[in-house]
Design a protein around this motif. Structure first.
Motif, PDB file in Angstrom:
ATOM      1  N   GLN A 287       6.455  -8.675 -10.915  1.00  0.00           N
ATOM      2  CA  GLN A 287       7.692  -8.403 -10.180  1.00  0.00           C
ATOM      3  C   GLN A 287       8.842  -8.041 -11.118  1.00  0.00           C
ATOM      4  N   LYS A 288       8.906  -8.781 -12.249  1.00  0.00           N
ATOM      5  CA  LYS A 288      10.019  -8.592 -13.194  1.00  0.00           C
ATOM      6  C   LYS A 288       9.772  -7.421 -14.149  1.00  0.00           C
ATOM      7  N   GLY A 289       8.660  -6.695 -13.925  1.00  0.00           N
ATOM      8  CA  GLY A 289       8.460  -5.474 -14.717  1.00  0.00           C
ATOM      9  C   GLY A 289       7.585  -5.642 -15.940  1.00  0.00           C
ATOM     10  N   ALA A 290       6.497  -6.431 -15.801  1.00  0.00           N
ATOM     11  CA  ALA A 290       5.583  -6.610 -16.936  1.00  0.00           C
ATOM     12  C   ALA A 290       5.005  -5.277 -17.407  1.00  0.00           C
ATOM     13  N   VAL A 291       4.688  -4.395 -16.438  1.00  0.00           N
ATOM     14  CA  VAL A 291       4.086  -3.101 -16.805  1.00  0.00           C
ATOM     15  C   VAL A 291       5.207  -2.127 -17.163  1.00  0.00           C
ATOM     16  N   LYS A 292       5.441  -1.965 -18.454  1.00  0.00           N
ATOM     17  CA  LYS A 292       6.625  -1.260 -18.943  1.00  0.00           C
ATOM     18  C   LYS A 292       6.749   0.188 -18.456  1.00  0.00           C
ATOM     19  N   PRO A 293       5.668   0.999 -18.518  1.00  0.00           N
ATOM     20  CA  PRO A 293       5.856   2.405 -18.105  1.00  0.00           C
ATOM     21  C   PRO A 293       6.221   2.571 -16.629  1.00  0.00           C
ATOM     22  N   PHE A 294       6.018   1.536 -15.800  1.00  0.00           N
ATOM     23  CA  PHE A 294       6.358   1.652 -14.375  1.00  0.00           C
ATOM     24  C   PHE A 294       7.841   1.390 -14.116  1.00  0.00           C
ATOM     25  N   GLN A 295       8.601   1.047 -15.162  1.00  0.00           N
ATOM     26  CA  GLN A 295       9.986   0.634 -14.941  1.00  0.00           C
ATOM     27  C   GLN A 295      10.972   1.794 -15.033  1.00  0.00           C
ATOM     28  N   THR A 296      10.483   2.985 -15.393  1.00  0.00           N
ATOM     29  CA  THR A 296      11.414   4.110 -15.525  1.00  0.00           C
ATOM     30  C   THR A 296      11.652   4.752 -14.164  1.00  0.00           C
ATOM     31  N   GLU A 297      12.702   5.536 -14.098  1.00  0.00           N
ATOM     32  CA  GLU A 297      13.069   6.224 -12.857  1.00  0.00           C
ATOM     33  C   GLU A 297      11.897   7.071 -12.336  1.00  0.00           C
ATOM     34  N   TYR A 299       8.668   6.754 -12.671  1.00  0.00           N
ATOM     35  CA  TYR A 299       7.426   6.104 -12.234  1.00  0.00           C
ATOM     36  C   TYR A 299       7.660   4.802 -11.480  1.00  0.00           C
ATOM     37  N   LYS A 300       8.898   4.597 -10.978  1.00  0.00           N
ATOM     38  CA  LYS A 300       9.156   3.339 -10.278  1.00  0.00           C
ATOM     39  C   LYS A 300       8.354   3.264  -8.981  1.00  0.00           C
ATOM     40  N   GLU A 301       7.913   4.428  -8.504  1.00  0.00           N
ATOM     41  CA  GLU A 301       7.037   4.472  -7.333  1.00  0.00           C
ATOM     42  C   GLU A 301       5.741   3.692  -7.602  1.00  0.00           C
ATOM     43  N   CYS A 302       5.256   3.776  -8.842  1.00  0.00           N
ATOM     44  CA  CYS A 302       4.035   3.055  -9.219  1.00  0.00           C
ATOM     45  C   CYS A 302       4.265   1.550  -9.145  1.00  0.00           C
ATOM     46  N   GLN A 303       5.465   1.120  -9.557  1.00  0.00           N
ATOM     47  CA  GLN A 303       5.808  -0.302  -9.488  1.00  0.00           C
ATOM     48  C   GLN A 303       5.790  -0.764  -8.027  1.00  0.00           C
ATOM     49  N   THR A 304       6.352   0.060  -7.134  1.00  0.00           N
ATOM     50  CA  THR A 304       6.377  -0.274  -5.708  1.00  0.00           C
ATOM     51  C   THR A 304       4.958  -0.392  -5.164  1.00  0.00           C
ATOM     52  N   GLU A 305       4.101   0.575  -5.557  1.00  0.00           N
ATOM     53  CA  GLU A 305       2.717   0.556  -5.073  1.00  0.00           C
ATOM     54  C   GLU A 305       1.955  -0.649  -5.615  1.00  0.00           C
ATOM     55  N   LEU A 306       2.199  -0.956  -6.895  1.00  0.00           N
ATOM     56  CA  LEU A 306       1.546  -2.125  -7.494  1.00  0.00           C
ATOM     57  C   LEU A 306       1.897  -3.374  -6.688  1.00  0.00           C
ATOM     58  N   ALA A 307       3.188  -3.528  -6.364  1.00  0.00           N
ATOM     59  CA  ALA A 307       3.641  -4.711  -5.631  1.00  0.00           C
ATOM     60  C   ALA A 307       3.008  -4.756  -4.236  1.00  0.00           C
ATOM     61  N   ARG A 308       2.957  -3.588  -3.581  1.00  0.00           N
ATOM     62  CA  ARG A 308       2.416  -3.523  -2.219  1.00  0.00           C
ATOM     63  C   ARG A 308       0.932  -3.917  -2.198  1.00  0.00           C
ATOM     64  N   PHE A 309       0.133  -3.298  -3.108  1.00  0.00           N
ATOM     65  CA  PHE A 309      -1.303  -3.603  -3.142  1.00  0.00           C
ATOM     66  C   PHE A 309      -1.555  -5.039  -3.592  1.00  0.00           C
ATOM     67  N   ALA A 310      -0.724  -5.525  -4.527  1.00  0.00           N
ATOM     68  CA  ALA A 310      -0.917  -6.877  -5.058  1.00  0.00           C
ATOM     69  C   ALA A 310      -0.720  -7.905  -3.951  1.00  0.00           C
ATOM     70  N   ARG A 311       0.301  -7.682  -3.106  1.00  0.00           N
ATOM     71  CA  ARG A 311       0.544  -8.607  -1.988  1.00  0.00           C
ATOM     72  C   ARG A 311      -0.669  -8.629  -1.071  1.00  0.00           C
ATOM     73  N   ARG A 312      -1.214  -7.434  -0.800  1.00  0.00           N
ATOM     74  CA  ARG A 312      -2.353  -7.330   0.105  1.00  0.00           C
ATOM     75  C   ARG A 312      -3.570  -8.079  -0.466  1.00  0.00           C
ATOM     76  N   ARG A 313      -3.723  -8.033  -1.800  1.00  0.00           N
ATOM     77  CA  ARG A 313      -4.880  -8.675  -2.452  1.00  0.00           C
ATOM     78  C   ARG A 313      -4.605 -10.127  -2.833  1.00  0.00           C
ATOM     79  N   GLY A 314      -3.389 -10.572  -2.610  1.00  0.00           N
ATOM     80  CA  GLY A 314      -3.051 -11.949  -2.974  1.00  0.00           C
ATOM     81  C   GLY A 314      -2.919 -12.165  -4.466  1.00  0.00           C
ATOM     82  N   ILE A 315      -2.535 -11.098  -5.180  1.00  0.00           N
ATOM     83  CA  ILE A 315      -2.289 -11.235  -6.625  1.00  0.00           C
ATOM     84  C   ILE A 315      -0.843 -11.706  -6.793  1.00  0.00           C
ATOM     85  N   PRO A 316      -0.623 -12.854  -7.446  1.00  0.00           N
ATOM     86  CA  PRO A 316       0.748 -13.365  -7.548  1.00  0.00           C
ATOM     87  C   PRO A 316       1.654 -12.429  -8.343  1.00  0.00           C
TER      88      PRO A 316
END
Ligand SMILES: [Zn+2]
Ligand SMILES: [Zn+2]
Length: 525
Positions: A287-297, A299-316
């Protein structure tokens, strides 16, 4: 015997002042003096330049246009000069596929030795694989089919310029009249029908021998149940029922497409994203941006997708990266499917996709920030295909890569104690001697600490020069003028005596040596 000389008159190259001298042929001459006194001007810019120029002149004018022309040195006259080779300290090698092993030509000899004298271990069970012989096949048959009535047969294919009737005729002439099966292209010919028992042992072996010979190393055994068992005189692990191919020298060369690891193409390393660069702070949560390349303007879409799929899979999402378990981390990195299938693609596919866009400069810059050279995961840095590494030498069972990782002095000991089996041919013996000689030279010039796998471009100038010196010795050139630039550089004083021995060997082989040197011991020699 009449002493012969290289005669130089009126040399004026660089700072030389109308120098005239005679250099004895087939001797070792050392030029010494304070720096700036013109040692190199004489050795390299005058004598070597002229030797090279004369050598180039011997080629046709067509070939000459491809060779680097050297300017005629400023000198009145040079007579009696042989073809010259400079062994200096420049390291022209930039490719990571050049190693001490390729530079010294030792790899060429090693691949020949492995192809001829190595033994094979099974890729599954690790036990030694032997070539099946009539005797060993007979043993297997007696063990498994004792008391049974068996039919031994071999296959013959009809060559394209013969008819099947003609081939049948040949077979009949040799006494083979019983055909088990034929389809116009090939025959299964019966060698014999026999009951497997101790009294028939020698007949069984004779049958197997003949069937292997007629069947090009292959034969079939039919049991009375109709079951068919195949045997060959090739390499086969009877326990795992895996057949192996005979090796060729190319299999042991990472500069050959036959031997090179398919993943790294013989480099031993691949460029891949480095997880420590992608996730630099292991205390950060996803959530706080562990995956560094996803934090830029971009590729922030990738961060959103990561969060969405992670919630679905129960990844904290809210615990530090370092506290995620192995499977959760793997899910983040490897993903679960393709982006266009609406699945989480993972960090790996994200980088794959970036790579496909790497013709864009800013993407290339981005990639370079997260990628690093890594040991090839398939060959583990060995540069070779897995089947090449199954071939081992000696009682220590070393494969060619393990050998390349030994310090040269240890490799020399290994080969000294390597007794080639009597079945090995004279050629293998010759190759082994060549290897021993070259390793011995390398140890003699104080390079016993290097490994054959060491990349050439990481060597110092002094190391390069001494390696080239041993290579020159190994090629057994004669009537050549060798010009060396401070060969003692970087050498322990205890090793200088052995270096001098090597230089004397080169001279005694019928060559002339001209050495620029400061070391007093070498000057005395
Ligand atoms: Zn096996
Ligand atoms: Zn590889």
């Amino acid at each position: 015997m009449n002493e012969q000389f290289i005669t130089i008159s009126g040399a004026r190259q660089n700072n030389l002042q109308n120098l005239s001298l005679k250099l004895p042929l087939n001797k070792m001459t050392v030029i010494t003096g304070v720096s700036g006194s013109g040692k190199s001007s004489l050795a390299f810019d005058t004598v070597y330049a002229e030797g090279q120029r004369r050598y180039v002149e011997t080629f046709s004018s067509y070939a000459r246009q491809f060779l680097q022309r050297m300017d005629k040195p400023k000198v009145d006259k040079i007579e009696g000069i042989p073809p010259a080779i400079a062994i200096d300290q420049t390291n022209p090698v930039r490719s990571s596929r050049s190693t001490v092993g390729t530079m010294t030509e030792l790899n060429d000899h090693l691949k020949l030795l492995y192809a001829r004298a190595a033994h094979l271990v099974c890729s599954r069970c690790g036990s030694k694989v032997n070539r099946d012989s009539p005797g060993s096949i007979a043993k297997q048959i007696e063990k498994n089919f004792g008391g049974q009535d068996i039919t031994i047969s071999f296959s013959v294919t009809v060559p394209h310029n013969f008819t099947s009737e003609e081939v049948k005729g040949f077979l009949q002439a040799q006494g083979y009249t019983r055909i088990l099966r034929e389809d116009g292209f090939s025959f299964d010919v019966i060698q014999d029908r026999i009951i497997v028992c101790a009294t028939n042992r020698s007949r069984l072996i004779e049958d197997l021998e003949a069937a292997l010979k007629n069947g090009n190393g292959k034969l079939s055994v039919y049991l009375c149940s109709g079951e068919k068992k195949q045997f060959s005189s090739g390499l086969n692990c009877p326990d795992c029922d895996i057949s192996f191919k005979d090796p060729t020298p190319g299999l042991f060369s990472f500069n050959s497409p036959i031997g090179a690891c398919e993943t790294c193409r013989g480099f031993g390393r691949i460029i891949d994203f480095d997880i420590d660069l992608v996730i630099p702070d292991k205390n950060k949560s996803l959530q706080k941006g562990a995956v560094k390349p996803f934090q830029t303007e971009s590729y922030k879409e990738c961060q959103t997708e990561l969060a969405r799929f992670a919630r679905r899979r129960g990844i904290p999402l809210d615990i530090p990266w370092k506290d995620l378990n192995h499977l959760q981390k793997e899910w983040v990195i490897e993903g679960e499917g393709e982006w266009d299938e609406g699945k989480w693609y993972g960090i790996r596919r994200f980088f794959k996709w970036l790579e496909s866009k790497s013709y864009k400069m800013h993407i290339r810059v981005l990639l370079s920030r997260y990628r690093a050279y890594q040991i090839c995961p398939v060959c583990d840095g060995a540069r070779l295909k897995p089947e090449a590494l199954l071939w081992r030498l000696g009682e220590k069972n070393l494969n060619i890569h393990e050998l390349a990782l030994l310090p040269i002095s240890d490799a020399l000991d290994f080969f000294k104690s390597l007794g080639l089996k009597s079945h090995c041919d004279e050629a293998a013996e010759m190759v082994l001697n060549e290897i021993l000689t070259r390793l011995d030279y390398l140890v003699s010039v104080g390079l016993g600490y290097l490994t054959l796998d060491r990349q050439s471009r990481t060597l110092s100038g002094g190391e390069v020069q001494r390696i080239n010196l041993t290579t020159a010795l190994g090629t057994s050139l004669v009537n050549t003028l060798f010009i060396l630039d401070e060969p003692s550089i970087g050498l322990h004083s205890r090793d200088i005596g052995r270096l001098i021995e090597v230089l004397h060997k080169l001279r005694d082989a019928g060559n002339t040596l001209l050495i620029v040197e400061h070391d007093p011991e070498l000057i005395r020699a």
